[in-house]
Design a protein around this motif. Structure first.
Motif, short mmCIF file in Angstrom:
data_model
loop_
_atom_site.label_atom_id
_atom_site.label_comp_id
_atom_site.label_asym_id
_atom_site.label_seq_id
_atom_site.Cartn_x
_atom_site.Cartn_y
_atom_site.Cartn_z
N TRP A 1 3.17 15.50 4.60
CA TRP A 1 4.47 15.05 4.12
C TRP A 1 5.51 16.16 4.27
N ASN A 2 5.09 17.40 4.04
CA ASN A 2 6.03 18.51 4.21
C ASN A 2 6.40 18.70 5.68
N THR B 1 10.54 12.86 -12.08
CA THR B 1 10.03 13.40 -10.82
C THR B 1 9.96 12.31 -9.76
N GLU B 2 10.51 12.58 -8.59
CA GLU B 2 10.44 11.62 -7.48
C GLU B 2 9.13 11.82 -6.73
N VAL B 3 8.45 10.70 -6.44
CA VAL B 3 7.09 10.77 -5.92
C VAL B 3 6.82 9.71 -4.84
N ILE B 4 5.72 9.92 -4.11
CA ILE B 4 5.23 8.99 -3.09
C ILE B 4 3.80 8.61 -3.44
N ILE B 5 3.47 7.33 -3.23
CA ILE B 5 2.09 6.87 -3.42
C ILE B 5 1.66 6.12 -2.17
N THR B 6 0.59 6.60 -1.52
CA THR B 6 -0.02 5.90 -0.39
C THR B 6 -1.52 6.10 -0.46
N GLY B 7 -2.26 5.21 0.20
CA GLY B 7 -3.70 5.40 0.35
C GLY B 7 -4.50 5.05 -0.89
N TYR B 8 -5.73 5.55 -0.92
CA TYR B 8 -6.70 5.24 -1.95
C TYR B 8 -6.85 3.71 -2.04
N LEU C 1 13.75 9.16 -1.00
CA LEU C 1 12.74 8.11 -1.27
C LEU C 1 12.75 7.07 -0.15
N LYS C 2 13.93 6.70 0.31
CA LYS C 2 14.03 5.72 1.39
C LYS C 2 13.38 6.24 2.67
N GLU C 3 13.66 7.49 3.01
CA GLU C 3 13.06 8.07 4.21
C GLU C 3 11.54 8.09 4.11
N SER C 4 11.02 8.39 2.94
CA SER C 4 9.56 8.46 2.78
C SER C 4 8.91 7.12 3.06
N MET C 5 9.61 6.03 2.76
CA MET C 5 9.04 4.71 3.00
C MET C 5 9.29 4.21 4.42
N ILE C 6 10.29 4.77 5.11
CA ILE C 6 10.40 4.47 6.54
C ILE C 6 9.18 5.04 7.24
N TYR C 7 8.75 6.21 6.79
CA TYR C 7 7.47 6.74 7.27
C TYR C 7 6.32 5.90 6.70
N ILE D 1 0.81 -1.21 0.00
CA ILE D 1 0.00 0.00 0.00
C ILE D 1 0.85 1.27 0.00
N ASP D 2 2.18 1.10 -0.01
CA ASP D 2 3.11 2.24 -0.08
C ASP D 2 4.06 2.05 -1.25
N GLY D 3 4.45 3.16 -1.84
CA GLY D 3 5.47 3.10 -2.88
C GLY D 3 6.17 4.45 -3.02
#
Length: 327
Positions: A283-284, A83-90, A120-126, A65-67
């Motif tokens: 996220w910010n 572009t570096e991005v985050i995908i969660t939810g929905y 990107l790695k930090e975003s997925m630790i979250y 559910i995360d990417g």
């Protein structure tokens, strides 16, 4: 183009997990193609990987559910290649093919640009757990206006993904956090990530009275059930509690007394359907004033091939901190 993916299949009521090779044309027909660098493991992923039809209705399926990764192509002009991005939810990772694969296709409105001060790695630790923790902290601190000087904050399920991130954020913001866990052998872990003290879950599992002595200024509950009930009736005047999980039970009992005598507020927390603007705001915050300095201490990194073992641990309630998946 072929790529590697983690696939759950169903056969005669049994669910099997394997690493397979997929083609791009097997992905959903959405407008944005992303190359995934990291994903993460959440309880919902473990349920999906185990055949829970409340999470995933149709198999074969790739959970996650995360990417986090890089845009390859998109019909949305704001999402340029690279572009570096985050995908969660929905519906990502639930009934839509998820993050446990090297490429995904999703609707562009599900995509959030990666904040400047975050990798990107930090975003997925979250991940979803961290975003859920951030929503919980936001409702406690910003909406609920609970201040550090008001008193201790209770965090239940404190060694889990949501709980451990909540402990770290609240500690960074100057709050005295009381971590609740069923794994008291992990007391040092919780103290090291910022808890002022640690208590066992039996201490917040009261069935004696409808209201208790007001001890805590607020609570972030991640487990539900009677522990949530106990948190509610243990709050001080104008206390605030948030709830986001049900591992200890999907229902709870409460009298009206904490609400009409002490003015307690209960906030529900959902990270699936919140708006894009709220996602970007949170996220910010996670990349600036709420950013955890030693974030990697909360995480264990695994490959797709090592994921099965961690899925079994999280299903047993034995996982600690965050598990991130390097694609």
């Amino acid at each position: 183009m072929k790529f590697k993916a983690f696939l759950v299949t169903e056969e005669d009521g049994k669910y099997n997990r394997s690493i397979v090779e997929k083609n791009i044309d097997e992905l959903p027909d959405y407008d944005t193609l992303i190359k995934i660098e990291y994903s993460s493991l959440n309880y919902k992923d473990a349920l999906s990987a185990s055949g829970n039809k409340g999470v995933t209705k149709v198999y074969p399926h790739t959970p996650g559910i995360d990417g986090a990764g890089t845009v390859v192509e998109s019909k949305n002009p704001n999402l340029k290649p690279g572009t570096e991005v985050i995908i969660t939810g929905y519906d990502f990772g639930m009934n839509t093919s998820g993050g446990y694969q090297e490429y995904i296709k999703v609707p562009s409105e599900w995509v959030v640009p990666l904040p400047k001060n975050m990798s990107l790695k930090e975003s997925m630790i979250y991940g979803t757990a961290g975003l859920t923790a951030a929503i919980s902290v936001y409702k406690l601190v910003i909406k609920g206006e609970v201040k550090p000087e008001d008193g201790e904050i209770l965090v239940t399920g404190a060694t889990g993904g949501v709980g451990s991130v909540a402990v770290k954020i609240l500690s960074k913001l100057g709050y005295d956090v009381v971590g609740v866990t069923g794994k008291l052998e992990e007391k040092e872990f919780l103290l090291n990530i910022g808890a002022k003290r640690v208590i066992g879950r039996d201490e917040v599992n009261d069935t004696s009275r409808p209201i208790l002595k007001g001890v805590y200024a607020g609570a972030i509950d991640t487990v539900g059930g009677n522990i949530l009930s106990t948190a509610i009736k243990s709050l001080k005047y104008n206390g605030v509690v948030t709830t986001c999980g049900n591992v200890a039970g999907a229902s709870f009992e409460s009298s009206v007394y904490p609400f009409i005598i002490r003015g307690v507020t209960l906030y529900g927390v959902d990270s699936v359907q919140i708006s894009s603007s709220e996602r970007e705001l949170l996220w910010n915050k996670l990349s600036t004033e709420w950013k955890i300095d030693d974030l990697e201490k909360l995480s264990t990194e695994v490959t797709l091939e090592e994921l099965n073992e961690k899925i079994e641990l999280i299903l047993k309630g034995e996982n600690k901190g965050r598990v991130i998946v390097k694609l």
